[in-house]
Design a protein around this motif. Structure first.
Motif, PDB file in Angstrom:
ATOM      1  N   GLU A   1       0.827  -1.202   0.000  1.00 13.65           N
ATOM      2  CA  GLU A   1       0.000   0.000   0.000  1.00 13.65           C
ATOM      3  C   GLU A   1       0.866   1.259   0.000  1.00 13.65           C
ATOM      4  N   LYS A   2       1.899   1.260   0.803  1.00 16.59           N
ATOM      5  CA  LYS A   2       2.787   2.426   0.852  1.00 16.59           C
ATOM      6  C   LYS A   2       3.468   2.660  -0.491  1.00 16.59           C
ATOM      7  N   ILE A   3       3.856   1.583  -1.144  1.00 15.65           N
ATOM      8  CA  ILE A   3       4.466   1.721  -2.469  1.00 15.65           C
ATOM      9  C   ILE A   3       3.479   2.371  -3.436  1.00 15.65           C
ATOM     10  N   ALA A   4       2.223   1.905  -3.397  1.00 23.08           N
ATOM     11  CA  ALA A   4       1.196   2.454  -4.286  1.00 23.08           C
ATOM     12  C   ALA A   4       0.943   3.930  -3.993  1.00 23.08           C
ATOM     13  N   ILE A   5       0.944   4.296  -2.725  1.00 25.03           N
ATOM     14  CA  ILE A   5       0.696   5.695  -2.359  1.00 25.03           C
ATOM     15  C   ILE A   5       1.865   6.581  -2.787  1.00 25.03           C
ATOM     16  N   ARG A   6       3.081   6.102  -2.566  1.00 28.74           N
ATOM     17  CA  ARG A   6       4.241   6.890  -3.012  1.00 28.74           C
ATOM     18  C   ARG A   6       4.210   7.076  -4.527  1.00 28.74           C
ATOM     19  N   ASN A   7       3.836   6.031  -5.242  1.00 27.69           N
ATOM     20  CA  ASN A   7       3.715   6.142  -6.700  1.00 27.69           C
ATOM     21  C   ASN A   7       2.641   7.156  -7.082  1.00 27.69           C
ATOM     22  N   PHE A   8       1.550   7.165  -6.323  1.00 31.77           N
ATOM     23  CA  PHE A   8       0.481   8.132  -6.585  1.00 31.77           C
ATOM     24  C   PHE A   8       1.006   9.559  -6.494  1.00 31.77           C
ATOM     25  N   PHE A   9       1.685   9.868  -5.407  1.00 31.73           N
ATOM     26  CA  PHE A   9       2.184  11.232  -5.242  1.00 31.73           C
ATOM     27  C   PHE A   9       3.228  11.575  -6.305  1.00 31.73           C
ATOM     28  N   GLY A  10       4.049  10.591  -6.665  1.00 32.10           N
ATOM     29  CA  GLY A  10       5.036  10.838  -7.701  1.00 32.10           C
ATOM     30  C   GLY A  10       4.404  11.095  -9.060  1.00 32.10           C
ATOM     31  N   LYS A  11       3.320  10.377  -9.355  1.00 30.26           N
ATOM     32  CA  LYS A  11       2.665  10.519 -10.655  1.00 30.26           C
ATOM     33  C   LYS A  11       1.733  11.725 -10.720  1.00 30.26           C
ATOM     34  N   VAL A  12       1.154  12.104  -9.577  1.00 29.83           N
ATOM     35  CA  VAL A  12       0.207  13.215  -9.598  1.00 29.83           C
ATOM     36  C   VAL A  12       0.928  14.562  -9.662  1.00 29.83           C
ATOM     37  N   ARG A  13       2.160  14.582  -9.215  1.00 32.29           N
ATOM     38  CA  ARG A  13       2.892  15.847  -9.166  1.00 32.29           C
ATOM     39  C   ARG A  13       3.034  16.512 -10.541  1.00 32.29           C
ATOM     40  N   PRO A  14       3.416  15.789 -11.608  1.00 35.05           N
ATOM     41  CA  PRO A  14       3.533  16.457 -12.914  1.00 35.05           C
ATOM     42  C   PRO A  14       2.217  17.054 -13.407  1.00 35.05           C
ATOM     43  N   HIS A  15       1.102  16.386 -13.125  1.00 33.08           N
ATOM     44  CA  HIS A  15      -0.197  16.915 -13.548  1.00 33.08           C
ATOM     45  C   HIS A  15      -0.501  18.235 -12.836  1.00 33.08           C
ATOM     46  N   LEU A  16      -0.218  18.281 -11.542  1.00 30.33           N
ATOM     47  CA  LEU A  16      -0.484  19.505 -10.793  1.00 30.33           C
ATOM     48  C   LEU A  16       0.513  20.607 -11.153  1.00 30.33           C
ATOM     49  N   THR A  17       1.746  20.217 -11.407  1.00 37.77           N
ATOM     50  CA  THR A  17       2.753  21.198 -11.832  1.00 37.77           C
ATOM     51  C   THR A  17       2.335  21.861 -13.142  1.00 37.77           C
ATOM     52  N   LYS A  18       1.870  21.053 -14.081  1.00 38.04           N
ATOM     53  CA  LYS A  18       1.415  21.588 -15.371  1.00 38.04           C
ATOM     54  C   LYS A  18       0.206  22.497 -15.181  1.00 38.04           C
ATOM     55  N   TYR A  19      -0.729  22.062 -14.340  1.00 40.32           N
ATOM     56  CA  TYR A  19      -1.924  22.873 -14.104  1.00 40.32           C
ATOM     57  C   TYR A  19      -1.559  24.227 -13.498  1.00 40.32           C
ATOM     58  N   LEU A  20      -0.683  24.212 -12.512  1.00 41.07           N
ATOM     59  CA  LEU A  20      -0.282  25.464 -11.871  1.00 41.07           C
ATOM     60  C   LEU A  20       0.413  26.395 -12.861  1.00 41.07           C
ATOM     61  N   ARG A  21       1.238  25.817 -13.714  1.00 39.98           N
ATOM     62  CA  ARG A  21       1.952  26.636 -14.697  1.00 39.98           C
ATOM     63  C   ARG A  21       0.981  27.270 -15.689  1.00 39.98           C
ATOM     64  N   LEU A  22       0.052  26.467 -16.219  1.00 35.99           N
ATOM     65  CA  LEU A  22      -0.875  26.974 -17.225  1.00 35.99           C
ATOM     66  C   LEU A  22      -1.906  27.934 -16.640  1.00 35.99           C
ATOM     67  N   SER A  23      -2.256  27.733 -15.374  1.00 37.72           N
ATOM     68  CA  SER A  23      -3.236  28.620 -14.738  1.00 37.72           C
ATOM     69  C   SER A  23      -2.569  29.779 -13.998  1.00 37.72           C
ATOM     70  N   ARG A  24      -1.245  29.844 -14.117  1.00 39.99           N
ATOM     71  CA  ARG A  24      -0.465  30.941 -13.539  1.00 39.99           C
ATOM     72  C   ARG A  24      -0.692  31.066 -12.031  1.00 39.99           C
ATOM     73  N   GLN A  25      -0.543  29.939 -11.365  1.00 44.38           N
ATOM     74  CA  GLN A  25      -0.664  29.914  -9.911  1.00 44.38           C
ATOM     75  C   GLN A  25       0.611  29.326  -9.312  1.00 44.38           C
ATOM     76  N   ASP A  26       0.745  29.541  -8.016  1.00 40.66           N
ATOM     77  CA  ASP A  26       1.962  29.099  -7.332  1.00 40.66           C
ATOM     78  C   ASP A  26       1.583  28.519  -5.973  1.00 40.66           C
ATOM     79  N   ARG A  27       1.946  27.267  -5.747  1.00 42.12           N
ATOM     80  CA  ARG A  27       1.688  26.608  -4.464  1.00 42.12           C
ATOM     81  C   ARG A  27       2.961  25.870  -4.048  1.00 42.12           C
ATOM     82  N   LEU A  28       3.972  26.626  -3.686  1.00 37.10           N
ATOM     83  CA  LEU A  28       5.291  26.047  -3.449  1.00 37.10           C
ATOM     84  C   LEU A  28       5.294  25.049  -2.292  1.00 37.10           C
ATOM     85  N   GLU A  29       4.675  25.422  -1.184  1.00 40.47           N
ATOM     86  CA  GLU A  29       4.681  24.526  -0.019  1.00 40.47           C
ATOM     87  C   GLU A  29       3.899  23.250  -0.305  1.00 40.47           C
ATOM     88  N   PHE A  30       2.765  23.396  -0.949  1.00 39.63           N
ATOM     89  CA  PHE A  30       1.936  22.243  -1.303  1.00 39.63           C
ATOM     90  C   PHE A  30       2.702  21.282  -2.205  1.00 39.63           C
TER      91      PHE A  30
END
Length: 210
Positions: A124-153
């Motif tokens: 389960e921990k492996i799956a969760i770590r993979n989730f966070f690793g895979k979700v990060r690029p999607h959120l990074t792209k969204y923040l860039r295109l929507s011109r937002q910044d959530r550095l701590e998050f």
């Protein structure tokens, strides 16, 4: 922990998360909810898909291990079978979310893990770590295109992608709430739907007697 006490504590925790999300959504100004709508939809779909993969893999692992365990406080097999009969997407995954939370409820209440959790937790921990690793690029792209910044998050997501402590499970369970707190326009499906129905006494089928 007795099964009834375990269920009640779990319901209260999940329902509180759900109530917090409702309050946040109602409090959001319209311009925030509508901001970057064309960008939000594909991002939400990607996050949900990745989040749901963790639910599915963990529940299937638990389902396979459960018959070989003598654990009286483990969730009954009938709840896994009921999950198979659910067709609606949000109903299915809110049920899966509740089963996942039940499996991990000792971690949430700082109790010693039962036999089932001890067996599923490493994968389960492996799956969760993979989730966070895979979700990060999607959120990074969204923040860039929507011109937002959530550095701590985003820094937290990076840290969670390599986290090994049991707290990783809580970070995952609370992620829908955390995401909406940081980016209210990214509204995931209501993963707390079943828990709220149980707490309100309006759940149906086998869940009505939990």
């Amino acid at each position: 922990m007795a099964r009834a006490e375990r269920s009640l504590g779990l319901l209260i925790s999940i329902a509180c998360w759900g109530s917090w999300l409702i309050c946040l959504t109602l409090a959001d100004p319209a311009h925030i909810r509508e901001r970057s709508a064309s960008l939000a939809s594909p991002t939400v779909q990607a996050v949900e898909r990745l989040f749901n993969q963790v639910l599915y893999t963990t529940i299937e692992d638990a389902r396979q291990r459960l018959p070989h365990l003598n654990a009286s406080d483990a969730i009954d097999r009938q709840y896994f079978e009921d999950l198979d009969s659910i067709a609606a997407n949000e109903d299915y995954y809110s049920t899966a979310y509740y089963i996942f939370a039940w499996i991990n409820s000792q971690l949430m209440t700082h109790q010693s893990p039962d036999k089932l959790l001890l067996e599923v937790l490493p994968g389960e921990k492996i799956a969760i770590r993979n989730f966070f690793g895979k979700v990060r690029p999607h959120l990074t792209k969204y923040l860039r295109l929507s011109r937002q910044d959530r550095l701590e998050f985003m820094s937290n997501i990076t840290r969670w992608a390599s986290e090994s402590e049991d707290s990783l499970v809580t970070y995952y369970l609370e992620f829908p709430r955390t995401l909406q707190q940081q980016l209210p326009e990214l509204q995931l499906m209501d993963y707390t739907k079943l828990a709220k129905a149980l707490l309100e006494g309006v759940a149906t089928g086998i869940w009505s007697v939990l």
